[in-house]
Design a protein around this motif. Structure first.
Motif, short mmCIF file in Angstrom:
data_model
loop_
_atom_site.label_atom_id
_atom_site.label_comp_id
_atom_site.label_asym_id
_atom_site.label_seq_id
_atom_site.Cartn_x
_atom_site.Cartn_y
_atom_site.Cartn_z
N LYS A 13 -13.67 13.95 15.52
CA LYS A 13 -12.67 13.03 16.06
C LYS A 13 -12.36 11.94 15.04
O LYS A 13 -11.21 11.61 14.81
N ASP A 14 -13.40 11.38 14.40
CA ASP A 14 -13.20 10.36 13.39
C ASP A 14 -12.51 10.92 12.16
O ASP A 14 -11.70 10.26 11.53
N ALA A 19 -7.82 11.17 8.65
CA ALA A 19 -6.93 12.03 7.87
C ALA A 19 -5.48 11.61 8.07
O ALA A 19 -4.65 11.78 7.17
N ASP A 20 -5.15 11.04 9.22
CA ASP A 20 -3.80 10.60 9.47
C ASP A 20 -3.48 9.31 8.71
O ASP A 20 -2.35 9.10 8.27
N ALA A 21 -4.47 8.44 8.55
CA ALA A 21 -4.26 7.16 7.87
C ALA A 21 -4.43 7.36 6.36
O ALA A 21 -5.27 8.13 5.93
N PRO A 22 -3.65 6.65 5.54
CA PRO A 22 -3.82 6.78 4.09
C PRO A 22 -5.14 6.16 3.65
O PRO A 22 -5.58 5.16 4.19
N ALA A 23 -5.75 6.77 2.67
CA ALA A 23 -7.04 6.29 2.19
C ALA A 23 -6.84 5.09 1.27
O ALA A 23 -5.97 5.09 0.41
N ALA A 24 -7.65 4.07 1.46
CA ALA A 24 -7.58 2.88 0.62
C ALA A 24 -8.38 3.13 -0.66
O ALA A 24 -9.45 3.73 -0.61
N PRO A 25 -7.90 2.68 -1.80
CA PRO A 25 -8.65 2.89 -3.04
C PRO A 25 -9.93 2.05 -3.02
O PRO A 25 -9.94 0.93 -2.55
N GLN A 26 -10.98 2.62 -3.54
CA GLN A 26 -12.26 1.92 -3.57
C GLN A 26 -12.38 1.18 -4.89
O GLN A 26 -12.02 1.69 -5.94
#
Length: 78
Positions: A44-45, A50-57
């Motif tokens: 579920k998480d 996957a729908d939200a864009p990944a923030a750069p680390q």
């Protein structure tokens, strides 16, 4: 000859209970249930992230100076 009757399954269940005991079977069942629940929560998480864009680390100074960090640079012997 292909399928077992209810009596076969009851005998198998009785042998399993005699070998492992009811407490161990209860622990195995609760561990299995917890693993399934954790897997469902992870799925579920995972679909939500996957729908939200990944923030750069970003690497911070605290991460570099962490004593648990292993330096991967090779050093030559002198």
């Amino acid at each position: 000859m292909g399928s077992f009757s209810i009596w076969h399954w009851l005998i198998v269940l009785l042998v399993v209970v005699l070998i492992f005991g009811t407490k161990k079977l209860k622990n195995i069942g609760s561990d299995l249930g917890g693993a399934v629940k954790g897997f469902k929560d992870g799925m579920k998480d995972g679909s939500a992230s996957a729908d939200a864009p990944a923030a750069p680390q970003q690497v911070t100074a605290n991460k570099v100076n962490d004593p648990n960090t292993v330096d991967v640079d090779a050093k030559t012997k002198s």
